[in-house]
Design an enzyme around this catalytic site. Structure first.
Site, PDB file in Angstrom:
ATOM      1  N   ARG A   1       4.374  -0.897   1.732  1.00  0.00           N
ATOM      2  CA  ARG A   1       3.680  -0.759   1.010  1.00  0.00           C
ATOM      3  C   ARG A   1       2.505   0.941   0.596  1.00  0.00           C
ATOM      4  NH1 ARG A   1      -1.152  -5.387   0.801  1.00  0.00           N
ATOM      5  NH2 ARG A   1      -2.683  -3.476   0.332  1.00  0.00           N
TER       6      ARG A   1
ATOM      7  N   ARG B   1       2.901  -1.786   8.942  1.00  0.00           N
ATOM      8  CA  ARG B   1       2.790  -3.294   7.935  1.00  0.00           C
ATOM      9  C   ARG B   1       4.203  -2.669   7.324  1.00  0.00           C
ATOM     10  NH1 ARG B   1      -2.792  -5.247   5.339  1.00  0.00           N
ATOM     11  NH2 ARG B   1      -2.461  -3.730   4.019  1.00  0.00           N
TER      12      ARG B   1
ATOM     13  N   ARG C   1     -16.367  -5.227  -1.749  1.00  0.00           N
ATOM     14  CA  ARG C   1     -15.928  -4.949  -1.162  1.00  0.00           C
ATOM     15  C   ARG C   1     -16.580  -2.915  -1.214  1.00  0.00           C
ATOM     16  NH1 ARG C   1      -9.947  -5.332  -1.599  1.00  0.00           N
ATOM     17  NH2 ARG C   1      -8.759  -3.548  -0.390  1.00  0.00           N
TER      18      ARG C   1
ATOM     19  N   LYS D   1      -7.622  -8.482   7.923  1.00  0.00           N
ATOM     20  CA  LYS D   1      -8.878 -10.251   7.531  1.00  0.00           C
ATOM     21  C   LYS D   1      -7.808 -10.553   6.261  1.00  0.00           C
ATOM     22  CE  LYS D   1     -11.333  -7.112   4.020  1.00  0.00           C
ATOM     23  NZ  LYS D   1      -9.553  -6.291   4.185  1.00  0.00           N
TER      24      LYS D   1
ATOM     25  N   ARG E   1      -7.667   5.747   1.931  1.00  0.00           N
ATOM     26  CA  ARG E   1      -8.528   4.371   1.774  1.00  0.00           C
ATOM     27  C   ARG E   1      -8.989   3.972   2.944  1.00  0.00           C
ATOM     28  NH1 ARG E   1      -5.479  -1.158   0.822  1.00  0.00           N
ATOM     29  NH2 ARG E   1      -3.984  -0.135   2.768  1.00  0.00           N
TER      30      ARG E   1
HETATM   31  P1  AMP Z   1      -6.190  -5.302  -0.948  1.00  0.00           P
HETATM   32  O1  AMP Z   1      -4.531  -6.044  -0.603  1.00  0.00           O
HETATM   33  O2  AMP Z   1      -7.315  -5.868   0.126  1.00  0.00           O
HETATM   34  O3  AMP Z   1      -5.971  -3.772   0.531  1.00  0.00           O
HETATM   35  O4  AMP Z   1      -6.245  -4.612  -1.863  1.00  0.00           O
HETATM   36  C1  AMP Z   1      -4.790  -3.278  -2.923  1.00  0.00           C
HETATM   37  C2  AMP Z   1      -5.706  -2.127  -3.297  1.00  0.00           C
HETATM   38  O5  AMP Z   1      -6.115  -3.221  -4.336  1.00  0.00           O
HETATM   39  C3  AMP Z   1      -6.956  -1.681  -3.318  1.00  0.00           C
HETATM   40  O6  AMP Z   1      -6.537  -0.583  -2.717  1.00  0.00           O
HETATM   41  C4  AMP Z   1      -7.457  -1.422  -4.725  1.00  0.00           C
HETATM   42  O7  AMP Z   1      -6.810  -0.715  -5.068  1.00  0.00           O
HETATM   43  C5  AMP Z   1      -7.252  -2.872  -4.800  1.00  0.00           C
HETATM   44  N1  AMP Z   1      -8.744  -3.420  -4.740  1.00  0.00           N
HETATM   45  C6  AMP Z   1      -8.438  -4.968  -4.430  1.00  0.00           C
HETATM   46  N2  AMP Z   1      -9.329  -5.545  -4.023  1.00  0.00           N
HETATM   47  C7  AMP Z   1     -10.672  -4.259  -4.318  1.00  0.00           C
HETATM   48  C8  AMP Z   1     -11.548  -5.163  -4.284  1.00  0.00           C
HETATM   49  N3  AMP Z   1     -12.468  -5.686  -4.021  1.00  0.00           N
HETATM   50  N4  AMP Z   1     -12.505  -3.998  -5.637  1.00  0.00           N
HETATM   51  C9  AMP Z   1     -12.225  -3.049  -5.786  1.00  0.00           C
HETATM   52  N5  AMP Z   1     -10.719  -2.502  -6.112  1.00  0.00           N
HETATM   53  C10 AMP Z   1      -9.524  -4.132  -5.907  1.00  0.00           C
END
Ligand code: AMP
Length: 214
Positions: free
Chosen positions: A160, A127, A88, A13, A171
């Site tokens: 990461r 990734r 989310r 996404k 996750r």
């Molecule tokens: P992502 O890059 O979208 O995978 O986000 C990395 C991390 O940021 C996630 O594992 C969460 O810890 C935090 N995070 C990002 N977006 C959200 C959200 N909408 N709600 C809560 N935590 C978030």
């Protein structure tokens, strides 16, 4: 255009949201990127978020919602946005609707990128990202020209912490349990668009573009 992207972490996404934002000339707002920038800059928000991110868990809703509210009030967002990684959880989705109601700019579509979970784990563990400019690669599907090195700036790519296998699986389970109620929520509003996320980036992008313009 005002669109949110829904899907498992690693569903592609982020890539698709960036492509759609570029095509529609609106801002791509990725909450994960904003959190990572805050962690890097050691802001109070970054210090709060870090522990959750390291465990592969969601940052609490109140913290995340306040951050998105501030971001959507920045001038560029008035022309539209593609939100990636938010909402989310159902409370985040409800809060977003209230924010947009206040701004008199309702959400148009919730685009769900559907992929199977095995494919997601493979994508996540392959990734690689550039720690300098944030460029994203994949060892199988989107390799850099020279293995392990950013095409744009020559920096060594990293994996990461939250993309490592064990953390990634945890996750996915935690996140999807919280995100799934958003599907019936947006379906009930007549805003849910479901797109098959399997296959090449360009093929998926074509489906995404057809879905939002159809
Ligand atoms: P992502 O890059 O979208 O995978 O986000 C990395 C991390 O940021 C996630 O594992 C969460 O810890 C935090 N995070 C990002 N977006 C959200 C959200 N909408 N709600 C809560 N935590 C978030």
């Amino acid at each position: 255009m005002r669109v949110v992207f829904l899907g498992l972490p690693g569903s592609g996404k982020g890539t698709q949201a960036a492509l759609l934002a570029r095509a529609a000339r609106v801002s791509h707002i990725a909450t994960g990127d904003i959190f990572r920038a805050n962690v890097r800059d050691q802001t109070p928000l970054g210090r709060t978020a870090r522990a959750y991110m390291d465990r592969g868990e969601n940052v609490p809703d109140d913290v995340t919602i306040a951050m998105v509210r501030a971001r959507l009030q920045e001038p560029d967002a008035a022309a539209g946005f593609i939100l990636d990684g938010f909402p989310r959880t159902l409370p985040q989705g409800q809060a977003l609707d209230r924010m947009l109601e206040d701004l008199a700019t309702p959400l148009e579509h919730a685009l769900y990128l559907r992929v199977d979970i095995g494919a997601v784990v493979r994508r996540l563990s392959g990734r690689r990202v550039c720690p300098k400019d944030g460029a994203v690669y994949h060892v199988e599907t989107q390799p850099p020209k020279t293995p392990g090195v950013c095409d744009l700036c020559g920096t060594a790519l990293i994996q990461r912490d939250d993309d490592r296998d064990e953390v990634a699986r945890h996750r996915i389970r935690v996140q999807w349990a919280q995100a799934e109620p958003l599907l019936p929520y947006y379906a009930g509003q007549g805003k849910l668009l479901e797109v098959d996320g399997a296959g090449e980036v360009t093929a998926v992008a074509a489906r995404v573009s057809a879905a939002v313009s159809g």
